[in-house]
Scaffold this motif. Structure first.
Motif, short mmCIF file in Angstrom:
data_model
loop_
_atom_site.label_atom_id
_atom_site.label_comp_id
_atom_site.label_asym_id
_atom_site.label_seq_id
_atom_site.Cartn_x
_atom_site.Cartn_y
_atom_site.Cartn_z
N THR A 147 0.83 -1.20 0.00
CA THR A 147 0.00 0.00 0.00
C THR A 147 0.87 1.26 0.00
N VAL A 148 0.28 2.35 -0.40
CA VAL A 148 0.96 3.65 -0.36
C VAL A 148 1.27 4.02 1.09
N GLU A 149 0.33 3.75 1.99
CA GLU A 149 0.52 4.08 3.40
C GLU A 149 1.72 3.34 4.00
N GLU A 150 1.88 2.09 3.63
CA GLU A 150 3.03 1.31 4.10
C GLU A 150 4.33 1.90 3.56
N ALA A 151 4.32 2.33 2.31
CA ALA A 151 5.51 2.93 1.70
C ALA A 151 5.89 4.22 2.41
N VAL A 152 4.90 5.07 2.68
CA VAL A 152 5.15 6.34 3.34
C VAL A 152 5.70 6.12 4.75
N ALA A 153 5.11 5.20 5.49
CA ALA A 153 5.57 4.92 6.86
C ALA A 153 7.00 4.40 6.85
N ASP A 154 7.33 3.55 5.89
CA ASP A 154 8.68 3.00 5.84
C ASP A 154 9.69 4.03 5.38
#
Length: 124
Positions: free
Chosen positions: A84-91
């Motif tokens: 997900t985009v959210e996972e990418a941003v958090a990482d």
């Protein structure tokens, strides 16, 4: 699964990062490579050997580095794949936090951009 490009921008000629950052990045990248998130990446040399091709007015000109006007340069890149985009941003935030923790005296801009599956070709 969306793919992303990560970029690290920093001032030119700021020196080598501290060993603590290298050690932390080895762990960070190793974990992501093992899970299939980190596909490829690496650091980049300075602009002293860079070559730019500029297209303007239908003409192509070549400009060889170094570039005195460059204030910030891309110092590294990564190719990543997340669910997900959210996972990418958090990482990507975690990646930036490692730099803040282990190399606090420099300013680093960590950029994340999603890779297009396009191109979106204009209709005639």
């Amino acid at each position: 699964m969306p793919r992303f490009m990560g970029f690290v921008k920093m001032a030119e000629g700021i020196g080598t990062p501290p060993k603590a950052l290298f050690d932390a990045m080895d762990v960070y990248i190793g974990e992501r490579a093992a899970s299939g998130v980190f596909l490829d990446g690496g650091g980049l040399y300075g602009t002293e050997d860079a070559v730019n091709f500029v297209v303007s007015g239908g003409e192509v000109t070549q400009h060889d580095g170094p570039y005195a006007e460059a204030k910030e340069v891309i110092g590294g890149w990564s190719l990543l794949k997340y669910d997900t985009v959210e996972e990418a941003v958090a990482d990507q935030r975690r990646f930036a936090e490692l730099h803040a923790e282990h190399w606090p005296e420099v300013t680093v801009i960590s950029t994340l951009r999603q890779i297009s599956d396009g191109p979106e070709v204009p209709e005639d």
